[in-house]
Structures are given as structure tokens and as C-alpha cells.
Write an enzyme that holds these catalytic residues in place. Sequence first.
Site, short mmCIF file in Angstrom:
data_model
loop_
_atom_site.label_atom_id
_atom_site.label_comp_id
_atom_site.label_asym_id
_atom_site.label_seq_id
_atom_site.Cartn_x
_atom_site.Cartn_y
_atom_site.Cartn_z
N LYS A 117 35.81 31.19 35.71
CA LYS A 117 34.60 31.78 35.09
C LYS A 117 33.49 30.73 34.96
CE LYS A 117 36.01 36.03 34.50
NZ LYS A 117 35.63 37.02 35.53
N TYR A 133 44.05 31.26 28.91
CA TYR A 133 43.10 31.77 29.91
C TYR A 133 43.07 30.83 31.13
CZ TYR A 133 39.10 34.72 31.24
OH TYR A 133 38.25 35.61 31.87
P1 NAP Z 1 40.32 45.60 35.68
O1 NAP Z 1 40.07 47.01 35.34
O2 NAP Z 1 41.72 45.19 35.99
O3 NAP Z 1 39.33 45.17 36.85
C1 NAP Z 1 39.56 44.04 37.68
C2 NAP Z 1 39.32 44.50 39.07
O4 NAP Z 1 39.40 43.41 40.03
C3 NAP Z 1 40.38 45.53 39.51
O5 NAP Z 1 39.72 46.66 40.04
C4 NAP Z 1 41.13 44.76 40.54
O6 NAP Z 1 41.83 45.54 41.47
C5 NAP Z 1 40.00 43.96 41.17
N1 NAP Z 1 40.50 43.01 42.15
C6 NAP Z 1 41.50 42.09 42.02
N2 NAP Z 1 41.73 41.50 43.21
C7 NAP Z 1 40.86 42.06 44.11
C8 NAP Z 1 40.62 41.89 45.49
N3 NAP Z 1 41.31 41.01 46.23
N4 NAP Z 1 39.65 42.65 46.08
C9 NAP Z 1 38.94 43.53 45.38
N5 NAP Z 1 39.12 43.75 44.05
C10 NAP Z 1 40.08 43.01 43.43
O7 NAP Z 1 39.88 44.62 34.46
P2 NAP Z 1 38.47 44.36 33.77
O8 NAP Z 1 38.82 43.70 32.49
O9 NAP Z 1 37.64 45.56 33.81
O10 NAP Z 1 37.85 43.22 34.70
C11 NAP Z 1 36.56 43.32 35.30
C12 NAP Z 1 35.82 41.99 35.17
O11 NAP Z 1 35.49 41.78 33.80
C13 NAP Z 1 36.60 40.77 35.61
O12 NAP Z 1 35.73 39.86 36.25
C14 NAP Z 1 37.07 40.19 34.29
O13 NAP Z 1 37.39 38.83 34.35
C15 NAP Z 1 35.85 40.45 33.45
N6 NAP Z 1 36.01 40.36 32.00
C16 NAP Z 1 37.00 41.04 31.37
C17 NAP Z 1 37.14 40.93 30.00
C18 NAP Z 1 38.23 41.66 29.27
O14 NAP Z 1 38.57 41.27 28.15
N7 NAP Z 1 38.81 42.69 29.84
C19 NAP Z 1 36.27 40.13 29.26
C20 NAP Z 1 35.25 39.44 29.94
C21 NAP Z 1 35.13 39.56 31.31
P3 NAP Z 1 43.47 45.53 41.34
O15 NAP Z 1 43.79 46.26 40.09
O16 NAP Z 1 43.95 46.22 42.57
O17 NAP Z 1 43.91 44.11 41.30
#
Ligand code: NAP
Length: 266
Positions: free
Chosen positions: A163, A156
Site C-alpha cells: 500500500k 498487515y
Molecule cells: P474484495 O472484495 O476481496 O476485493 C478484492 C478484489 O481483488 C477481489 O475482487 C479479488 O478477486 C481481486 N483480485 C485479487 N487478485 C486479482 C487478480 N490477479 N486480478 C484481478 N483481480 C484480483 O476486498 P475489498 O476489501 O473490497 O478490497 C478492495 C480494495 O480495497 C483492495 O485494494 C483492498 O486492499 C482495499 N482496502 C480494503 C480495506 C478493508 O478493510 N476491506 C480497507 C482499505 C483498503 P478474487 O476474490 O478472485 O481474488
Amino acid sequence: MGLLEGKNALIFGLANERSIAWGITQAFKREGANLGISYAGEMLEKRVRPLAEQVGCQWVEECDVTKDDQIKLVAEKAAKHFGKIDVLVHSIAFAGKDELSRPFHETSREGFRNALDISVYSFVALTHAFLPCLNPGASVMCLTYGSGAVKVAPHYNVMGVAKAALESATRYLAYDLGPQKIRVNSISAGPIRTLAAAGVAGFRDMYKHFADAAPLRENVTIEDVGDTAVFLASDLSKRVTGEIQYIDSGFNIMGVQIGDKEEKAG
Ligand code: NAP
């Protein structure tokens, strides 16, 4: 009557139907919120627009959060359309593939800068830009992964550092905005199979181990995260701010993690 009836809620970070932002959007819709959705760039538009239609969302705007002018513009457009905002969700993160597979000490300066800019600074910048149109009692929230922020989650790497900074930023923002009765919290979700997660080396093993070792013995879903977001967005949490709210089947309470198989053998 829904818990978010009459509230204007903006969600940043919708990429597709697997996104945590989609779980939150659907839960907000169910509870009667008036929705706005923002996505990263043109490439995502064809996926995001049909999802927005599904929930009857008419305000759909592009915003690359690395660009100050785009953040300013999106805040102006939101103020014009909604007047005041009650809920702001930041569900955005990025780190380069190399940074999520090599040893952490090999993180490049550029990779470090990018990860913290997109995953942390953007939360501060969005909150600042929207501040003039946030209602008293408004709720601002972001998504973290505590297992990688306060502890070590293999691979990570720089995202764990990001984070940790995001969780700290949550507390500083909560302190700043408290006198205006605006609340700022983080949701710490267990691993979920999304686009962002696919970039983390070894994610599949981590996902499996999680369900084996967590007290509730099951993974969490985007719908679970949506329900937690409803609590933080609603007046039920009106005295909750600066918190890291875990939604992880209890995984974070474990000091020593033994999977079911080892326990039975043991
Ligand atoms: P996701 O669907 O890939 O969402 C991440 C989002 O961030 C995407 O819409 C992505 O757009 C956007 N992003 C990246 N660069 C950007 C920029 N310059 N401007 C605006 N948006 C941007 O994945 P997710 O897992 O749902 O992630 C959402 C949040 O949850 C994140 O903060 C992640 O760290 C957190 N989280 C995830 C998990 C897990 O296991 N999945 C666990 C805990 C926390 P693009 O696709 O265009 O890059």
C-alpha cells in the site's frame, strides 16, 4: 441530475456484495454513470453477473491483472464498447495467507513479488493500458489502507509495504498524467469486513478497536467509500490529484489511541 451523468466508469475488483467495489458501483449507479465491471476470474462470474444485472451494467469482463495480454484485451474491449472512459477504479489487492499471519521478516520472495505485482503493479499497468481511451478530465483511483502503509498495522505486513508503494505510484501517475488533465488519487478506507480483509490475521480485533478509538466512534461502510469515490470521480474534485483521501471516521488523526472503555476508566 446525478453527479456522474454522462460519464463512463469502469470498476475493477468486484468479488461479491461485500466488496468495496460494490459500494462504489452502487454509488456510481445512483449518480447516473454508465457502468462497466471487471472481475478476477471464472470462479467469480456467477456472483458478479447477477450484481451487474442489478445495476443494469451490460459490460462485464474477466481480467486477471497478473496477465498483460488480458489487460490489453480488456482495454481494447472497453474502447470498442464505450469509446472514451471518464472514470477508472482499481479495487484490487492480494497477499498470501502466510504473509498476513507470520512475522513480516519471514515474508518469502515469491510472496513479496505476488503481493506487489497484484496490488500495485496492476494499477500502473491498467492506467497505462487505458490511457489512450481516457478523456481529458478523467479520474483514476485506487484503494489503500493508510494505517498499514504509513504506519504499522499488526499482521498487515507485506500488504502495508504494497500500500505504501501504491500510494507512491498514485503520486507518480498523477504527475505523469496531469498535463493531459487526468487525475489520479487513492482512497484510504478504514477496515471493512470483506473477503480480502478476512485473510488478515487479527482483523476482527482491529475492526473493533477502530470503532472504539476513531473520533467519530464508528466503522466505515462500503457505501461511505462509494460516496467518497463519487466525489473523486466527479467534476467537484477537478483540481484534486495525487491525493490520499481518507475515509476512516478520523482514525488517522490520532497520535495516541485510547478506546472508550479506557477513557471512561481513566
Ligand atoms: P474484495 O472484495 O476481496 O476485493 C478484492 C478484489 O481483488 C477481489 O475482487 C479479488 O478477486 C481481486 N483480485 C485479487 N487478485 C486479482 C487478480 N490477479 N486480478 C484481478 N483481480 C484480483 O476486498 P475489498 O476489501 O473490497 O478490497 C478492495 C480494495 O480495497 C483492495 O485494494 C483492498 O486492499 C482495499 N482496502 C480494503 C480495506 C478493508 O478493510 N476491506 C480497507 C482499505 C483498503 P478474487 O476474490 O478472485 O481474488
